[in-house]
Write a protein that holds these residues in place. Sequence first.
Motif, mmCIF file in Angstrom:
data_model
loop_
_atom_site.group_PDB
_atom_site.id
_atom_site.type_symbol
_atom_site.label_atom_id
_atom_site.label_comp_id
_atom_site.label_asym_id
_atom_site.label_seq_id
_atom_site.Cartn_x
_atom_site.Cartn_y
_atom_site.Cartn_z
ATOM 1 N N GLY A 1 -2.270 23.377 22.959
ATOM 2 C CA GLY A 1 -2.060 22.603 21.744
ATOM 3 C C GLY A 1 -2.532 21.168 21.867
ATOM 4 N N LYS A 2 -2.864 20.751 23.091
ATOM 5 C CA LYS A 2 -3.253 19.365 23.312
ATOM 6 C C LYS A 2 -4.770 19.221 23.269
ATOM 7 C CE LYS A 2 1.031 17.898 24.486
ATOM 8 N NZ LYS A 2 1.779 18.966 23.833
ATOM 9 N N GLY A 3 -5.388 19.802 22.250
ATOM 10 C CA GLY A 3 -6.804 19.588 22.034
ATOM 11 C C GLY A 3 -7.710 20.602 22.695
ATOM 12 N N LYS A 4 -7.125 21.590 23.404
ATOM 13 C CA LYS A 4 -7.982 22.608 24.010
ATOM 14 C C LYS A 4 -8.342 23.650 22.954
ATOM 15 C CE LYS A 4 -6.883 21.821 28.684
ATOM 16 N NZ LYS A 4 -5.867 22.161 29.633
ATOM 17 N N VAL A 5 -9.519 24.203 23.057
ATOM 18 C CA VAL A 5 -10.014 25.137 22.051
ATOM 19 C C VAL A 5 -9.349 26.501 22.195
ATOM 20 C CG1 VAL A 5 -12.037 26.330 21.165
ATOM 21 C CG2 VAL A 5 -12.213 23.946 21.903
ATOM 22 N N ALA A 6 -9.344 27.041 23.391
ATOM 23 C CA ALA A 6 -8.781 28.368 23.615
ATOM 24 C C ALA A 6 -8.218 28.420 25.028
ATOM 25 C CB ALA A 6 -9.852 29.441 23.431
ATOM 26 N N PRO A 7 -7.167 29.190 25.192
ATOM 27 C CA PRO A 7 -6.600 29.295 26.539
ATOM 28 C C PRO A 7 -7.553 30.024 27.486
ATOM 29 C CG PRO A 7 -5.531 30.848 25.058
ATOM 30 C CD PRO A 7 -6.458 30.008 24.223
ATOM 31 N N VAL A 8 -7.547 29.608 28.728
ATOM 32 C CA VAL A 8 -8.359 30.272 29.755
ATOM 33 C C VAL A 8 -7.442 30.648 30.913
ATOM 34 C CG1 VAL A 8 -10.184 29.987 31.465
ATOM 35 C CG2 VAL A 8 -10.477 29.043 29.170
ATOM 36 N N VAL A 9 -7.522 31.903 31.319
ATOM 37 C CA VAL A 9 -6.789 32.359 32.496
ATOM 38 C C VAL A 9 -7.805 32.678 33.579
ATOM 39 C CG1 VAL A 9 -5.323 34.179 33.443
ATOM 40 C CG2 VAL A 9 -4.837 33.234 31.182
ATOM 41 N N ALA A 10 -7.697 31.996 34.709
ATOM 42 C CA ALA A 10 -8.672 32.157 35.786
ATOM 43 C C ALA A 10 -8.320 33.346 36.678
ATOM 44 C CB ALA A 10 -8.737 30.890 36.628
ATOM 45 N N TRP A 11 -9.354 34.024 37.161
ATOM 46 C CA TRP A 11 -9.154 35.024 38.208
ATOM 47 C C TRP A 11 -8.834 34.289 39.503
ATOM 48 C CZ3 TRP A 11 -10.091 40.507 37.998
ATOM 49 C CH2 TRP A 11 -10.446 40.975 36.723
ATOM 50 N N SER A 12 -8.041 34.904 40.361
ATOM 51 C CA SER A 12 -7.702 34.279 41.637
ATOM 52 C C SER A 12 -8.957 34.085 42.476
ATOM 53 C CB SER A 12 -6.719 35.163 42.406
ATOM 54 O OG SER A 12 -6.627 34.704 43.745
ATOM 55 N N PRO A 13 -9.115 32.886 43.076
ATOM 56 C CA PRO A 13 -10.281 32.658 43.953
ATOM 57 C C PRO A 13 -10.210 33.481 45.237
ATOM 58 C CG PRO A 13 -8.785 30.776 43.982
ATOM 59 C CD PRO A 13 -8.264 31.714 42.923
ATOM 60 N N ASP A 14 -9.064 34.102 45.515
ATOM 61 C CA ASP A 14 -8.926 34.915 46.734
ATOM 62 C C ASP A 14 -9.520 36.310 46.576
ATOM 63 O OD1 ASP A 14 -7.555 32.796 47.848
ATOM 64 O OD2 ASP A 14 -5.608 33.572 47.225
ATOM 65 N N LEU A 15 -9.911 36.671 45.345
ATOM 66 C CA LEU A 15 -10.413 38.020 45.100
ATOM 67 C C LEU A 15 -11.932 38.068 45.253
ATOM 68 C CD1 LEU A 15 -8.362 38.815 41.886
ATOM 69 C CD2 LEU A 15 -7.858 39.581 44.206
ATOM 70 N N PHE A 16 -12.438 39.259 45.628
ATOM 71 C CA PHE A 16 -13.882 39.465 45.692
ATOM 72 C C PHE A 16 -14.284 40.308 44.488
ATOM 73 C CE2 PHE A 16 -17.293 39.532 49.183
ATOM 74 C CZ PHE A 16 -18.301 39.458 48.253
ATOM 75 N N VAL A 17 -14.574 39.663 43.371
ATOM 76 C CA VAL A 17 -14.945 40.376 42.150
ATOM 77 C C VAL A 17 -16.293 39.864 41.641
ATOM 78 C CG1 VAL A 17 -12.619 40.999 41.379
ATOM 79 C CG2 VAL A 17 -13.556 38.770 40.766
ATOM 80 N N VAL A 18 -17.073 40.793 41.082
ATOM 81 C CA VAL A 18 -18.386 40.468 40.525
ATOM 82 C C VAL A 18 -18.301 40.638 39.008
ATOM 83 C CG1 VAL A 18 -20.840 41.076 40.535
ATOM 84 C CG2 VAL A 18 -19.472 41.332 42.622
ATOM 85 N N ASP A 19 -18.890 39.707 38.281
ATOM 86 C CA ASP A 19 -18.876 39.759 36.813
ATOM 87 C C ASP A 19 -17.483 39.959 36.227
ATOM 88 O OD1 ASP A 19 -21.580 39.445 36.802
ATOM 89 O OD2 ASP A 19 -22.030 41.573 36.529
ATOM 90 N N PRO A 20 -16.500 39.162 36.639
ATOM 91 C CA PRO A 20 -15.158 39.350 36.064
ATOM 92 C C PRO A 20 -15.145 39.022 34.572
ATOM 93 C CG PRO A 20 -15.233 37.315 37.341
ATOM 94 C CD PRO A 20 -16.556 38.013 37.564
ATOM 95 N N ALA A 21 -14.452 39.854 33.796
ATOM 96 C CA ALA A 21 -14.363 39.647 32.350
ATOM 97 C C ALA A 21 -13.396 38.506 32.048
ATOM 98 C CB ALA A 21 -13.882 40.932 31.683
ATOM 99 N N PRO A 22 -13.604 37.826 30.911
ATOM 100 C CA PRO A 22 -12.629 36.808 30.496
ATOM 101 C C PRO A 22 -11.274 37.476 30.220
ATOM 102 C CG PRO A 22 -14.643 36.693 29.175
ATOM 103 C CD PRO A 22 -14.715 37.955 29.972
ATOM 104 N N ILE A 23 -10.246 37.042 30.919
ATOM 105 C CA ILE A 23 -8.959 37.737 30.863
ATOM 106 C C ILE A 23 -8.321 37.637 29.473
ATOM 107 C CG2 ILE A 23 -6.576 37.655 31.735
ATOM 108 C CD1 ILE A 23 -7.757 37.069 34.501
ATOM 109 N N VAL A 24 -8.359 36.456 28.869
ATOM 110 C CA VAL A 24 -7.680 36.284 27.581
ATOM 111 C C VAL A 24 -8.295 37.169 26.504
ATOM 112 C CG1 VAL A 24 -7.072 34.640 25.771
ATOM 113 C CG2 VAL A 24 -6.948 33.947 28.163
ATOM 114 N N ALA A 25 -9.629 37.194 26.432
ATOM 115 C CA ALA A 25 -10.303 37.999 25.407
ATOM 116 C C ALA A 25 -10.078 39.489 25.652
ATOM 117 C CB ALA A 25 -11.798 37.679 25.395
ATOM 118 N N THR A 26 -10.077 39.907 26.911
ATOM 119 C CA THR A 26 -9.856 41.318 27.238
ATOM 120 C C THR A 26 -8.456 41.754 26.831
ATOM 121 O OG1 THR A 26 -11.376 41.159 29.110
ATOM 122 C CG2 THR A 26 -9.847 43.017 29.103
ATOM 123 N N VAL A 27 -7.472 40.934 27.153
ATOM 124 C CA VAL A 27 -6.085 41.253 26.793
ATOM 125 C C VAL A 27 -5.933 41.323 25.275
ATOM 126 C CG1 VAL A 27 -3.743 40.275 26.763
ATOM 127 C CG2 VAL A 27 -5.029 40.408 28.907
#
Length: 147
Positions: free
Chosen positions: A62-88
């Motif tokens: 609510g403080k001026g951000k356009v859309a929420p972003v949820v980051a994947w954990s940097p400890d994971l080995f993932v390729v082409d991770p999907a945007p979590i918020v849009a997927t949910v």
Amino acid sequence: MSTLDEVGERDGWRCWLCDEPVDPDGSVNSDRGPSVDSALSAKGKKATPGAERLAHRSCNTGKGKVAPVVAWSPDLFVVDPAPIVATVDRLARKGGQEVVARCPSRADADQAAAWLVDRLARFAPGLAVQAKVEPGGGQFLLVLRAV
Ligand SMILES: [Zn+2]
């Protein structure tokens, strides 16, 4: 509107966006202090009343951000991770399943699956999901399914 304490208790004093603890006694004027965020869908529409979530003041959408972003954990080995918020958001509206990442090994995929289900239990507690791992193209696909 719920009070900050009610929202904080329900979310276990953990920020719904960055998944880090929020200090209940922190100053509401500091960036890391507690604030109530109105849960937005990925399209930026207001969610249902009562969908307020606990966030750090600096994470609050609510403080001026356009859309929420949820980051994947940097400890994971993932390729082409999907945007979590849009997927949910899509799974909540349409159901079904989506490939959300590819992993080089089954162990990496299993770790990512466990992390994602645990993370979504807090980010989207109203959405029941299962993660499964499918071999494909010499890699392992992480598939998220609404149940
Ligand atoms: Zn935060």
